[in-house]
Design an enzyme around this catalytic site. Structure first.
Site, PDB file in Angstrom:
ATOM      1  N   HIS A 201      -2.620   2.131  12.835  1.00  0.00           N
ATOM      2  CA  HIS A 201      -1.626   3.068  12.306  1.00  0.00           C
ATOM      3  C   HIS A 201      -0.611   3.453  13.383  1.00  0.00           C
ATOM      4  CE1 HIS A 201      -2.998   3.591   8.274  1.00  0.00           C
ATOM      5  NE2 HIS A 201      -4.170   4.104   8.598  1.00  0.00           N
TER       6      HIS A 201
ATOM      7  N   HIS B  47      -8.872   0.962  13.499  1.00  0.00           N
ATOM      8  CA  HIS B  47      -8.033   1.228  12.325  1.00  0.00           C
ATOM      9  C   HIS B  47      -6.919   2.223  12.666  1.00  0.00           C
ATOM     10  CE1 HIS B  47      -7.151   1.844   8.011  1.00  0.00           C
ATOM     11  NE2 HIS B  47      -7.007   3.111   8.354  1.00  0.00           N
ATOM     12  N   GLU B  48      -7.264   3.289  13.377  1.00  0.00           N
ATOM     13  CA  GLU B  48      -6.262   4.299  13.733  1.00  0.00           C
ATOM     14  C   GLU B  48      -5.260   3.742  14.740  1.00  0.00           C
ATOM     15  OE1 GLU B  48      -5.947   6.834  12.007  1.00  0.00           O
ATOM     16  OE2 GLU B  48      -7.879   6.738  10.980  1.00  0.00           O
TER      17      GLU B  48
ATOM     18  N   GLU C  59      -2.349   0.989   4.681  1.00  0.00           N
ATOM     19  CA  GLU C  59      -3.781   0.939   4.945  1.00  0.00           C
ATOM     20  C   GLU C  59      -4.245  -0.511   5.113  1.00  0.00           C
ATOM     21  OE1 GLU C  59      -5.705   3.314   5.628  1.00  0.00           O
ATOM     22  OE2 GLU C  59      -4.515   5.049   5.044  1.00  0.00           O
TER      23      GLU C  59
END
Length: 391
Positions: free
Chosen positions: A238, A234-235, A288
């Site tokens: 980003h 997930h990071e 997100e």
């Protein structure tokens, strides 16, 4: 002269307000008020009801008169007889005119607040989005490096050395092996660096320039390496989408505007707020969702169940509520339940999912900061525990 006009009573000093220049005028007492005669022959009448005495003047010998409705013009009277006549005839001499009406003040205050809000919530984000793309890689990395050190200092209660970076070789090698297994394909102009800080906060976040930071608390709370890998994926999403750089620029811009309004511009408080903002980065729901989708795909390609992205947060929510750490951060989004459901829905039917790390590597990652309390027993290790979607 009219019949109601007396002789020229006295001379006075007059300031029109456009320039700080005193003009000598002749003052005549009329029935309706004071007539001010300029040297060029022009005259004006200040009516008695309009006269206001200005308080707290440095010139104690003069009676300083203003005119209701005129905020800048001043008449300096020094003749004792004229001053006495003015005090007798002007019925509202001591009245204080309201400088700004309440409705107008409210309107101005509302307009100012709306302008600041527009700058912070519209203009600054737009500029941050543009700068995030235009910022050279060296500048992005420098921003991330500086912010990383600020965050370490902010997390250190002693304020001396900053939060410790966990440096156990085997544990960091396990984290790198996890990253290599995910194998994100991107054209980033810098390498992604992963750091683990020795802090009990249950959190992880990304910084500008490719830095991803985990806290020991998150690794200790994870039941298996797939949960850590899901957060890592997930990071990475980003970082690939430049969300940390965009958010850092937006936060710095917003805090700079507030600093100009309330003080401490570019001071220690601004830096501290910026560090805290990046630790608890709250990206938009669209950002997100994009990072989630990226993580689902990355996990699936690596043979790891995409459901891992929602499982850890769901379990932590049940255990701890939404009061602190990563739970408070991720659950702050109104549609978090939908995001957990989306992670579960991303599981490919019939796909075989396995563990991302061997048992020994997972133990090393759990003790990367030198502790042993988080190490699980053999029956709880990932190769013994199936994930949703496993055959």
């Amino acid at each position: 002269m009219t019949e109601t006009q007396t002789r020229a009573a006295a001379f006075a000093d007059f300031v029109a307000g456009e320039r700080a220049v005193l003009t000598r005028v002749s003052v005549c007492l009329l029935a309706e008020g004071l007539e001010l005669a300029q040297p060029d022959g022009q005259s004006v009448i200040w009516r008695w009801a309009e006269l206001r005495a200005e308080p707290d003047q440095a010139d104690k010998d003069a009676l300083v008169i203003s005119r209701s409705g005129d905020k800048v013009a001043r008449l300096y009277l020094r003749d004792k007889n004229v001053k006495a006549q003015v005090r007798t005839r002007a019925p509202h001499l001591k009245k204080r005119d309201r400088a700004i009406s309440v409705p107008k003040l409210v309107t101005w205050a509302g307009g100012a607040a709306a302008s600041v809000a527009a700058i912070i919530f519209v203009l600054v984000p737009m500029m941050a989005a543009q700068l995030a793309v235009l910022l050279p890689p060296e500048g992005e990395k420098a921003l991330g490096d500086t912010t990383f050190e600020q965050i370490r200092m902010a997390l250190d209660e002693t304020g001396l050395a900053g939060a410790a970076i966990c440096e156990a070789p085997a544990g960091n090698a396990a984290m790198q092996a996890m990253y290599d297994r995910l194998n994100p394909a991107s054209d980033l102009p810098y390498d992604i660096q992963i750091h683990i800080l020795d802090h009990d906060m249950v959190n992880a976040f990304a910084l500008p320039g490719g830095r991803i930071v985990f806290f020991r608390g998150l690794i200790e709370q994870a039941e298996n390496p797939e949960e850590v890998a899901a957060v890592l994926a997930h990071e990475i999403g980003h970082v690939v989408n430049r969300d940390p750089t965009r958010d850092a620029l937006r936060s710095a811009g917003s805090l700079g505007v507030l600093g100009l309004l309330f003080g401490d511009f570019a001071g220690g408080t601004i830096a501290l707020f910026l560090a805290n903002q990046l630790i608890n980065a709250s990206y938009s729901q669209s950002a997100e969702a994009v990072a989630d989708d990226y993580a689902h795909e990355l996990l699936d390609k690596a043979g790891v169940s995409p459901a891992a992205l929602g499982t850890m947060f769901e379990r932590l929510l049940a255990e701890h509520g939404d009061a602190e750490g990563i739970v408070a951060h991720f659950m702050s989004h109104p549609q978090m339940g939908e995001r957990i459901a989306a992670a579960q829905a991303a599981v490919v039917e019939g796909q075989t999912y396995g563990s991302i790390l061997e048992a020994d590597a997972w133990r090393s990652l759990q003790t990367v900061c030198g502790g042993t309390s988080a190490v699980q027993s053999d029956q709880d290790l990932p190769d013994k525990k199936p994930w949703p979607g496993d055959d």
